[in-house]
Design a protein around this motif. Sequence first.
Motif, mmCIF file in Angstrom:
data_model
loop_
_atom_site.group_PDB
_atom_site.id
_atom_site.type_symbol
_atom_site.label_atom_id
_atom_site.label_comp_id
_atom_site.label_asym_id
_atom_site.label_seq_id
_atom_site.Cartn_x
_atom_site.Cartn_y
_atom_site.Cartn_z
ATOM 1 N N ARG A 133 0.834 -1.203 0.000
ATOM 2 C CA ARG A 133 0.000 0.000 0.000
ATOM 3 C C ARG A 133 0.870 1.255 0.000
ATOM 4 N NH1 ARG A 133 -4.593 0.600 4.534
ATOM 5 N NH2 ARG A 133 -2.788 1.135 5.793
ATOM 6 N N ALA A 134 1.967 1.218 0.743
ATOM 7 C CA ALA A 134 2.896 2.356 0.762
ATOM 8 C C ALA A 134 3.474 2.602 -0.623
ATOM 9 C CB ALA A 134 4.020 2.102 1.770
ATOM 10 N N ASP A 135 3.834 1.520 -1.313
ATOM 11 C CA ASP A 135 4.358 1.664 -2.680
ATOM 12 C C ASP A 135 3.335 2.356 -3.580
ATOM 13 O OD1 ASP A 135 6.723 0.393 -1.937
ATOM 14 O OD2 ASP A 135 6.153 -1.540 -2.835
ATOM 15 N N SER A 146 1.342 9.431 3.440
ATOM 16 C CA SER A 146 0.646 8.159 3.629
ATOM 17 C C SER A 146 1.584 6.980 3.397
ATOM 18 C CB SER A 146 -0.559 8.060 2.689
ATOM 19 O OG SER A 146 -1.545 9.008 3.047
ATOM 20 N N ALA A 147 2.465 7.124 2.423
ATOM 21 C CA ALA A 147 3.452 6.061 2.170
ATOM 22 C C ALA A 147 4.332 5.875 3.394
ATOM 23 C CB ALA A 147 4.287 6.402 0.944
ATOM 24 N N TRP A 167 13.055 3.096 1.873
ATOM 25 C CA TRP A 167 11.933 3.949 1.477
ATOM 26 C C TRP A 167 11.465 4.859 2.599
ATOM 27 C CZ3 TRP A 167 11.567 5.349 -3.124
ATOM 28 C CH2 TRP A 167 11.859 4.482 -4.179
ATOM 29 N N ILE A 168 11.633 4.444 3.847
ATOM 30 C CA ILE A 168 11.334 5.360 4.954
ATOM 31 C C ILE A 168 12.290 6.550 4.882
ATOM 32 C CG2 ILE A 168 11.422 5.664 7.463
ATOM 33 C CD1 ILE A 168 10.363 2.760 7.697
ATOM 34 N N LEU A 175 10.032 14.661 2.328
ATOM 35 C CA LEU A 175 9.263 15.579 3.180
ATOM 36 C C LEU A 175 10.144 16.658 3.806
ATOM 37 C CD1 LEU A 175 6.969 12.934 4.928
ATOM 38 C CD2 LEU A 175 6.264 14.621 3.202
ATOM 39 N N GLY A 176 11.453 16.641 3.475
ATOM 40 C CA GLY A 176 12.371 17.643 4.001
ATOM 41 C C GLY A 176 12.791 17.391 5.440
#
Length: 193
Positions: A133-135, A146-147, A167-168, A175-176
Motif C-alpha cells: 500500500r505504501a508503494d 501516507s506512504a 523507502w522510509i 518531506l524535508g
Amino acid sequence: MQVKSIIFLLLFCYAVPVFAQIDRADELYRNALLLKKDGKCNEAIGLLKSAIELKPSFPEALYELGWCYNEIQQFKLAMPVLAKARQLLPDDYRIIYETGFAKAQLGMTNEALDDYNRVTTLNSSFSRVYVARADLYKDAKENTGSALADYLKSLEYDTTTVKVYYWIGWCYNDLGQFEKAIPYLQKAILFEK
C-alpha cells in the motif's frame, strides 16, 4: 435386500473414481507447492491447472495459481483465477492481497487500495500489505505522507526488509525531514553494503 446391495455397489463404483480424482488433485497440488518453493513457477502452473481440472472448487490451488501468475508477471491471467478463489474464500486475506497486487500492476490503483485496505481489516499484522500500500501511495498517488505511515507500520511486524528502511529514509527526505531519514538509511546500508 438385493436392490440395496445393487444400489450400494453402484454408489461405491461411482465414488471410487471421484475420491481418486480428489487424491490426484491433492497430490498435484503438493507437487506444485514444492516446485513453487524452488522458484519454478512455470512448472508449478501446469500442475496447479491439472489439479483444478480434477477439483474445480479448490481454492488453495486457485490461490497458488494466481500467486504464480503474479510471480511471473502475468497479472491479467492472475485476475480471473484469484476472482474464482475469492468467490470460494471471500475473507482469505492472502487471496485479497494477491488480487490487489495484480490490480496494482495493471494500473487499477483505487481497486488495489480497496483490496489492501480490506486485508488490513482481516489481518492487521500482515506486514507485506503495508509495504504494498505504501508503494502505491508513493508511486501512483504521490502521497509521501501516507506512504511513510505505511512503511513505518510495516516495521511494527517485520524489521528484516531492507527496502522498507530505504523507502522510509526516502520519504523523510522527500518531506524535508533529513535528520529523521539518516537512521533509516544507515540501517538500510547495514543490511546491504
